[in-house]
Each structure stands twice: as C-alpha cells, then as structure tokens.
Enzyme design. Sequence first.
Site, short mmCIF file in Angstrom:
data_model
loop_
_atom_site.label_atom_id
_atom_site.label_comp_id
_atom_site.label_asym_id
_atom_site.label_seq_id
_atom_site.Cartn_x
_atom_site.Cartn_y
_atom_site.Cartn_z
N VAL A 299 0.83 -1.20 0.00
CA VAL A 299 0.00 0.00 0.00
C VAL A 299 0.87 1.26 0.00
CG1 VAL A 299 -1.58 1.34 1.46
CG2 VAL A 299 -2.02 -1.09 1.07
N ARG B 230 -22.41 -8.12 16.29
CA ARG B 230 -23.71 -8.05 16.95
C ARG B 230 -23.63 -8.61 18.36
NH1 ARG B 230 -28.72 -10.18 13.58
NH2 ARG B 230 -27.11 -11.62 12.91
N ARG B 231 -22.89 -9.74 18.48
CA ARG B 231 -22.80 -10.42 19.79
C ARG B 231 -21.34 -10.61 20.15
NH1 ARG B 231 -27.15 -13.01 17.27
NH2 ARG B 231 -25.69 -14.38 16.21
N GLY C 163 -16.04 -15.88 -4.79
CA GLY C 163 -15.08 -15.90 -3.69
C GLY C 163 -13.69 -15.44 -4.05
N ILE D 228 -11.80 -16.19 -6.52
CA ILE D 228 -11.41 -16.14 -7.93
C ILE D 228 -11.40 -14.70 -8.44
CG2 ILE D 228 -11.86 -17.00 -10.25
CD1 ILE D 228 -13.62 -19.18 -8.96
N GLY E 120 -20.74 -29.10 6.16
CA GLY E 120 -20.63 -27.65 6.29
C GLY E 120 -20.70 -26.91 4.96
N ASP F 289 -28.77 -17.05 -4.43
CA ASP F 289 -27.38 -16.63 -4.34
C ASP F 289 -26.76 -16.50 -5.74
OD1 ASP F 289 -24.67 -16.57 -2.63
OD2 ASP F 289 -24.38 -17.98 -4.28
N LYS G 277 -25.45 -13.10 -8.05
CA LYS G 277 -24.14 -13.05 -8.71
C LYS G 277 -24.31 -12.84 -10.22
CE LYS G 277 -22.02 -15.89 -5.12
NZ LYS G 277 -21.84 -17.28 -4.65
#
Lengths: 430, 430
Positions: free
Chosen positions: A36, A48-49, A136, A138, A189, A203, A207
Amino acid sequence: MTDGRSLKVALLGCGVVGSQVARLMTTHAADLAARVGAPVELAGIAVRRPGRLREGVLSELVTTDAQGLVSRPDVDVVVEVIGGIEPARSLISTAFENGASVVTANKALLAEDGPSLYAAADKYGADLYFEAAVAGAIPLLRPLRESLAGDSVNRVLGIVNGTTNFILDRMDSSGAGYYEALEEATALGYAEADPTADVEGFDAAAKAAILAGIAFHTRVRLDDVHREGITEVTASDIASARRMGCTVKLLAICERAADGRSVTARVHPAMIPLTHPLASVREAYNAVFVEADAAGSLMFYGQGAGGVPTASAILGDLVAACRNKVSGARGPGESAYTMLPVSPMGDVVTRYHISLDVADKPGVLSQVAAVFADNGVSIDTVRQQGKDGEASLVVVTHRAPDAALTATVETLRGLDTVRGVASIMRVEGE
Amino acid sequence: MTDGRSLKVALLGCGVVGSQVARLMTTHAADLAARVGAPVELAGIAVRRPGRLREGVLSELVTTDAQGLVSRPDVDVVVEVIGGIEPARSLISTAFENGASVVTANKALLAEDGPSLYAAADKYGADLYFEAAVAGAIPLLRPLRESLAGDSVNRVLGIVNGTTNFILDRMDSSGAGYYEALEEATALGYAEADPTADVEGFDAAAKAAILAGIAFHTRVRLDDVHREGITEVTASDIASARRMGCTVKLLAICERAADGRSVTARVHPAMIPLTHPLASVREAYNAVFVEADAAGSLMFYGQGAGGVPTASAILGDLVAACRNKVSGARGPGESAYTMLPVSPMGDVVTRYHISLDVADKPGVLSQVAAVFADNGVSIDTVRQQGKDGEASLVVVTHRAPDAALTATVETLRGLDTVRGVASIMRVEGE
C-alpha cells in the site's frame, strides 16, 4: 491523500469471513504496508454479539456500535461482511458520507441496489470494491472490469454457487438423490441449516445480476434474472444426462443478444457435455467461462466460498482502496453506459432435453413431433423406449427461443397420449 | 490530466498483433471513449516497411520514423508491439521521457530490463502496463498484481507457450515424433519458420521471469530462470508418461522456497498426471495455476497467443493507461520489496522419472538402487522389463533436491551395468 500516516480500516462483521480478514490483516501487516505504501491498521470491529468472537480476534477493537464505528472521522476504508440488505446498506451509506471507501462481499445488496451504492461512492469521492461478492477468491470482477475493458464480452457462463455444485457433483458421482446429497452437504458444512438461498438459486441469481451488469456495461437487477433452483433435479435427470454424455450443473448465464441490443441473465440447472471444461468442476469449486469478441474463451477457476478464500479477495480490494487513498486516485466507478435492456426468459435461445411418459402405440411419435414442428422447434434427437403398453420418449431439441420450448411443453402436457412430462432440462455449453 | 481533449495513442509495430490493435481501436472507438471518459485516437503507426501494411490499416497514419512518433508532444500513450530488445527499449525510453505511458507485449525486454523500465516510468510519472506479455489474452498479471495483493503467492505453475503445447499435444494424441509434430505446427502457423525461441523454452523462460517477479514481489531476470526446451522429448517419453497415467507438458514453474527466503523459476518439460487440470489444456491454449496462502488454487485459462487475443489484452491495458491520464492517477509500479534471492536449479525440490537401459542380470537393480540411496534420493516405483539379455529399468523417485537427482543420474551413467540413460523427465503437479 494520507500524508504518510497509517490507514484505518473498520471491519463490519466478524463471522466466518470477517475473522479471517482480521487475521490476515494482522499476519500480513508488513506485506500490506509495503504494497500500500503506508501501514494499514484495524480501527475497530463491529459485531452483533461480542460473546461469540472467534479466536485470535483482537478483543479491544470490538464494538457493538457499528454506526458509531463507520462515523469515526479517522476511518479510511470500511470492510462490510455482514451480508443482507439492512443494516449493511445504511452503514455503507454512512461510510461514504464520511468519505471512507467501501470493500464489500454483499452480493444481495449489490444486486438490489448497486447503482445507488456506486452513486454514493461517486458523490463523496470514495471507492466501491466487491470482488468477493462473486466467486469468492477467484479474480473475476477485476479482470472483467479492467483486463477486458478494451474488449466486448458476449457471454458469461459459470458455476458460481459451491453448495449446489457440491450437491450435484455428489448426485452425479454416487447416484444419490437430491435430499441425500443435501444432507451430506449440510453435514460437511457446505450447506447452511436453511439452504434456501443456495438451492433455490437466489445466491447465484444475485451473482448473475452483478456479472451481467459488469460484463455488458449496463444495469441488471436481481428481479431481472430468471431463476430456477436445483430442488427438482432428480437422480433420473442425472442418469439421463449421463446417457447423453453430459452432467448437470447449476449455471449462471449472462448473454448479449445476437443483435447486440439486449441482454439476458438466468440461473437454472442445465446439462452440459462432459467434454466442457465446466463439467469437470468438482465439489464446492467455482468456475466461470467468459467469451469475448477478441479474447475468445477464457476460464477462471478456484474456490468460490469459505472464510479464508473470500478474505483473500477482500484483502486484494482493501489494498486497492488503500493505495488509492495514499495516492489520491480513484478506482473504477459504475460503467453502465450501454444501458442495454434485459430481455425476458422467453427470448433466450436455448435447447431442451424433455423426457415424456407416453402411451406405447403407433402414431404417438408423429403426434409428439407435430407439436414441436407447430411451435417452430426443430428436434435434434429422439430416443424411444417401450415396455408393457407404456413408453418413454426422450427428445433433445435444436436451439429455439425459450418461449417456443415452453409452449411446446404446455401443448404436450395436454395430449391424451402423453401421460406425463417426466423432466425438462436445458442443454448448454456447446 | 487531459481536460476533456481526446487521448492520442502511438502504435509501434503493425504486424499480427499491431494490425489488430489498430482495427479494434477503430471498431470499438465508441466503447473505448465511454470506458475511458474521453475519445481515444490513433496518432500514428510506426512500421519498418510501409509496403507490407495489412488491410484496414489507416495508411495516412503510417510512418517509418518511430523515434519521431514517440517524441511527439501530443502522444499520451505508446503501444509497443515490435518485440525484441532494440529499438523497442530506446523507443520506450523516449516515450517515458516525453511523459507518455507505455503498453507493451515485449516479454523479452521486460525479462531483461524490467526494473529499468519501471524506474523510467516512475521518474516521468507515467504508467507501464504489459498484460499481453504473458499468456496473451488471459488476464493474469493484473489478478496477480492487484486481486492477490492481500495474499501470499507460493507457486505459479503454467503452460505459457502455445507452440510447444500444440507440439506436445499432437505427440500425445497421435504418437507422432517431435519433428513430425513440429512440421504440423509450422504448417498450421503455430510455429514460426525459426521455432528456436519457442521450442528451446526462451519464450516461456522470459514469461517465467516476469511471473516470478510479480508473484513474489522481487526481481527475477531471464538468466535466473533454469531453461530446458522440448526438442529432446521423444515419442517414447510420451508413451512412458501415458503408462504412468501422465502426459508431458512444457511447464513454467515459479516457487517460493518452503522457508520463504528464496524463490526459484524454471522452464522444462515435465510429466503431469492426467487428472491435473493442466493436463487437459489442448492445442495452443495456455493455462496458469496459482497457489496462494489464502485464495488456495486458482486457474486461469485461455488463448495465449494470436493477433486478436493479444490485442484484447493490450486494449485492456490501454483503457487503464488512458483512464489514468484522464483522472491524473497512476497505475501500480514495480513491487519488488521482498528482494528475495533466486536459488539455483539444484535447490529445487522435484521428482524424476528415469528410464535406464541395463544389463539383464541379477544384482543390477540392487546396484542401481544403491546409487539412489547413496545420493539420499528415495525411490517411489521401479518397473523392470527384460528381453534378450537387455533390460530396461524405469524408476520414479520421491521428491528430492534437483542437485541430488542430477548427481544420481551422473553416477548411474558411470556404472558398467547401465548401458545408457534413455530418458530423464521431471514429474510435477501433485
């Protein structure tokens, strides 16, 4: 310009992706600073939690006051990985008003409200980057926006949802039914507890909207995308595909019409030949084919989801946004100058694979063939199999407008000799 | 900044690539203007022999005075597609001195003198873009430089020369020998009349140097790249590869050492498993695998050469350079902050497939095996075939430093029982 001081980053969300962004920003701090041209620091992490923080996240940076975090005058870049429409939209608005650039992975928000986000970024002289929103890790949006900026893209055809690709791959390799494969995906998962957004194609449709807008320099909203999920794909569909030398994939397809005057965007399961490079995309991988006038066919392949790969895409964008802050430059804004309209699904030219249960008696084939002919649909192949007075007819058509194919199927359903339409699937990738 | 006036482009070279750049700039003029934010005009085309102009090239723009063209004060961007070291280097220098940005496809010059070019661009506030120098139309350098800017690349493994891939693909699919396949490649226009730069691996080595420098943020020169061509690959090597479930590809491989403290870059034929995605890259196509810490494995696939695809990459760069001129921004400069040294080939860890002609008598295998053991090289598989007092031994090793493998082969050559080393090839892609 930042005059040599370090750049401050506000992270919104610290789940699967956010925690990896925080981790990589820490472990790669020296590399980021070198790339950078100034140190890049986490200024705060909004959750949130706070009780559910992942290991390794710096707890002193955590806050539940996201609005307060994005309003801080010292924040240069806001990374939004909460997802969903609200509060993400309001937080991003505040960030822009505050002069901060935004890096987001929020495909739903971009597909619903992309032009407003671009406009807000533009108004306040900030950048909007979102490589992680599609496919993702790519690198896909940057090549489309920048590398192909001198070319004319005609078609984008891709596997952009890992969950559904995992399910279809399992169905194909093991002969499992949809629910069995979904169960395995959930256990491993790859599918969420409520898999609707993935398996119903929402989804992938978001895209597709983003890809179509960028590829064709126009605006495509989620509502413009024809969407069919994979819940009705059966083991028998997959077996039929195999017999044709094909496999079934959930494809996002964005096309410019042959006359160049409109575009289409759609998501649906389709049979593609086993020889097509997309056929060999296994498990939860993503791959996207791009066809451009001059560049020809390009393919981009990699991991389309997961915390670490998605974080890689976000960090790439973060470096770009920070570099721009350091040099006072601006990243690319919206390019929608063609303003090409989006045509409905009926105008899409495609091929159908139709499986019919019919009476096993003379004249049925000719009756069925006449329906295709009446609708202007030309037949490529027919396979007929009979047993015990019942027969099945498998018809593969040549290319025809989707509306003509739909009308053909409707008429077939009304024939006395057609007991039922066992399955309909489009054939792509030739 | 350009204050609304049109941008002027000088084109150096009007051969296979240059003529397509000129054509696309004309046919896509409206799109280019919309994407850049200002009209983009050809200011002149420098050629060596004006008599040999291709159809459709605007003859009033043609000049043989390249030096004069790049010195014109109204030129904003110079596109260099002459190739070779001189006069390309001098012309590019003049362009930078003149404040013009440069878009080039010149891999040889970049591999020899990249840092000086970057320094000159930087000194005069200009941009240097060269996507077309590696893998033609495939967006590869921009994703590596920008999309993966927040990640850490560990390995780049690719097919970056279309000519040699065409030849090896033909040898694999038809059983042809090298010279027969080369003849076909020449007849079809895939190989040049003098194919040395391609078949001896010089072209791929220049690309490997560029890729390694960008991937690892360091400097790698052509001389640092270990280079072996494909002229010694035989039909029998290809057949051996097949028996192992492999195919032979000319690979460019850039790796960061396991300890992260050095890099290597090399070009050589290698056996890769048929299940590896690079194995299915056919004809003159290119494909590059990138392995990064966070992003995982990515693949980029497309046409690596040819006038039109290469022109697509150049126009993408041209749009970026022009956009920067319009907005007063700067593109990415050299990123060589790691300054990692380049280790010699002997340090590379790889596997060998060695085919030996040996005497067919007891004790030979044990003698040969002892040589491997003495050099610290572990054997994966041995296949022994005997006939008429002669036998062949095919040994595939586990991973070991190249120096140890080379030493092993040297010792084997000296054994009385080894009549000859029929072939040696590395095994990659696992």
